[in-house]
Scaffold this active site. Sequence first.
Site, PDB file in Angstrom:
ATOM      1  N   TYR A   1       0.803  -0.988   0.131  1.00 50.82           N
ATOM      2  CA  TYR A   1       0.060   0.025   0.006  1.00 50.82           C
ATOM      3  C   TYR A   1       1.034   1.030  -0.119  1.00 50.82           C
ATOM      4  CZ  TYR A   1      -3.377   3.548   1.549  1.00 50.82           C
ATOM      5  OH  TYR A   1      -4.014   4.571   1.982  1.00 50.82           O
TER       6      TYR A   1
ATOM      7  N   ASP B   1       9.117   2.521  -0.638  1.00 46.91           N
ATOM      8  CA  ASP B   1       8.390   3.202   0.398  1.00 46.91           C
ATOM      9  C   ASP B   1       8.586   2.996   2.115  1.00 46.91           C
ATOM     10  OD1 ASP B   1       6.099   4.550   1.704  1.00 46.91           O
ATOM     11  OD2 ASP B   1       4.588   3.554   0.155  1.00 46.91           O
TER      12      ASP B   1
ATOM     13  N   LYS C   1       4.586   9.027   8.885  1.00 48.45           N
ATOM     14  CA  LYS C   1       4.437   8.420  10.194  1.00 48.45           C
ATOM     15  C   LYS C   1       5.571   8.765  11.336  1.00 48.45           C
ATOM     16  CE  LYS C   1       1.238   4.877   8.490  1.00 48.45           C
ATOM     17  NZ  LYS C   1       1.222   4.276   7.148  1.00 48.45           N
TER      18      LYS C   1
HETATM   19  C1  PLP Z   1       0.596   4.828   5.837  1.00 48.97           C
HETATM   20  C2  PLP Z   1       1.377   4.620   4.463  1.00 48.97           C
HETATM   21  C3  PLP Z   1       1.237   5.285   3.425  1.00 48.97           C
HETATM   22  C4  PLP Z   1       0.135   6.500   3.399  1.00 48.97           C
HETATM   23  O1  PLP Z   1       0.532   7.326   4.175  1.00 48.97           O
HETATM   24  P1  PLP Z   1      -0.805   8.480   4.780  1.00 48.97           P
HETATM   25  O2  PLP Z   1       0.166   9.300   5.697  1.00 48.97           O
HETATM   26  O3  PLP Z   1      -1.769   7.516   5.390  1.00 48.97           O
HETATM   27  O4  PLP Z   1      -1.204   9.143   3.352  1.00 48.97           O
HETATM   28  C5  PLP Z   1       2.055   5.031   2.123  1.00 48.97           C
HETATM   29  N1  PLP Z   1       3.071   4.182   2.136  1.00 48.97           N
HETATM   30  C6  PLP Z   1       2.947   3.168   3.276  1.00 48.97           C
HETATM   31  C7  PLP Z   1       3.986   2.046   3.194  1.00 48.97           C
HETATM   32  C8  PLP Z   1       2.205   3.367   4.507  1.00 48.97           C
HETATM   33  O5  PLP Z   1       2.272   2.372   5.422  1.00 48.97           O
END
Ligand code: PLP
Length: 431
Positions: A148, A243, A271
């Site tokens: 994701y 990511d 995060k």
């Molecule tokens: C949480 C997450 C996102 C999205 O981040 P948001 O701040 O919710 O938009 C993208 N990539 C990864 C791997 C994530 O865990």
Amino acid sequence: MNDTANRPNSETEFARACKSIPGGVNSPARAFGAVGGTPPYIQRGDGPYLFDIDGNQYIDFIGSWGPHILGHRHPAVIRAIQLALETGTSFGAPTVAESELAELVVKLVPSVEKVRMVNSGTEATMSAIRLARGFTGRDVIIKFAGCYHGHVDSLLVQAGSGALTLGTPSSPGVPSGCTADTLVLPYNDVAALGTAFEGKGAELAAVILEPVCGNMGCVVPTEEFLQALRQTCTNNGTVLIFDEVMSGFRVALNCAQSRLGVTPDLTTLGKILGGGMPVGAYGGRADIMDAVSPVGSVYQAGTLSGNPVAMASGLATLQQLVKDDPYNKLESLAAQLEDGLLAAAKNANVPVQINRVGSMLTMFFNEQPVTDFATATASDTDRFAKWFHGMLDRGVYLPCSQYEALFVSATHTPELIDETLEAASATLATL
Ligand SMILES: *Cc1c(COP(=O)(O)O)cnc(C)c1O
């Protein structure tokens, strides 16, 4: 009616929210859709604990879905936010805090020479994809099933298991044109990666992945897969994007890329980077980053990007992580949890698989090892729902989906892990 009956509780608040907010929530993961029931309304957090408006206390293993590696309301973070507030909340002009956080990110993340701050992980991945396309002059990107990357149109593609699949959108509202240039491959599948690049290498702008996956539950990359990714991207001039919105500063102070020994071209963060405030970032090789406006021509902007209050929160969080270096402690607490859960499940005759990297962990109700999306989705989600509610009833707040990772914070203790394991044994006995 007496006073207690009139007092707002999570049930009444959720019903109230559903009238003015779609599904009652501002992000679907909170709605308990996969497990049923009403989400507790949180009144406050403190270290490893959450307290709801119904008077319940929980040991928290979500930490706001990752950011609170230092626990809730770490004094240094709260103080930094308070200090920032005294000077104002936003100026739309440069502040020194932006350089301080950027410098610390450059210092801590091996692949990052320059970095641009944004407001969320979604913005970070969206911008990184645009940059990779602009920099290479190519359109096609590769993602992996089960990874994701936020709700970016071109990345909202999930594929079924197995074969190489051309992207079809997984949400209405995403035109097929947006995903036509997204190839979806199975995670950890070196052969599929090779096939995708065959003859097509010159069209491929970027490969994006979670280097340690958390969003199909925790899934660990093989050494072979990582080496193939780096080699194939280098050979074809394709931008390798890690990511690390979840894994960054979580699985190691220097992010998953240091732990795995692979250097991507671009990295996305979020995060933990914001320490509980909305911050995302994308960064990497200076030659690629300099293609971003105003130096280069790839446009990307944000009215509140680099917000001073958010920068203060992120900076205090990263500085505290550098100072405390809690990663050995996190490793041993999470190992204690893993070992205890495995023993408890065995005792209860419940087949489980546990994947863990540092303080990221998922217990899959599954008889087979989980290495990709196909094996993850073979898990028993009904059993997971019972497990989740059993733990919640016993005061342990876990992610409300089988396809999420739990997080241990630096404020958890061996005693709290023991308490959690007692709840686990009692819950597993009912499954
Ligand atoms: C949480 C997450 C996102 C999205 O981040 P948001 O701040 O919710 O938009 C993208 N990539 C990864 C791997 C994530 O865990």
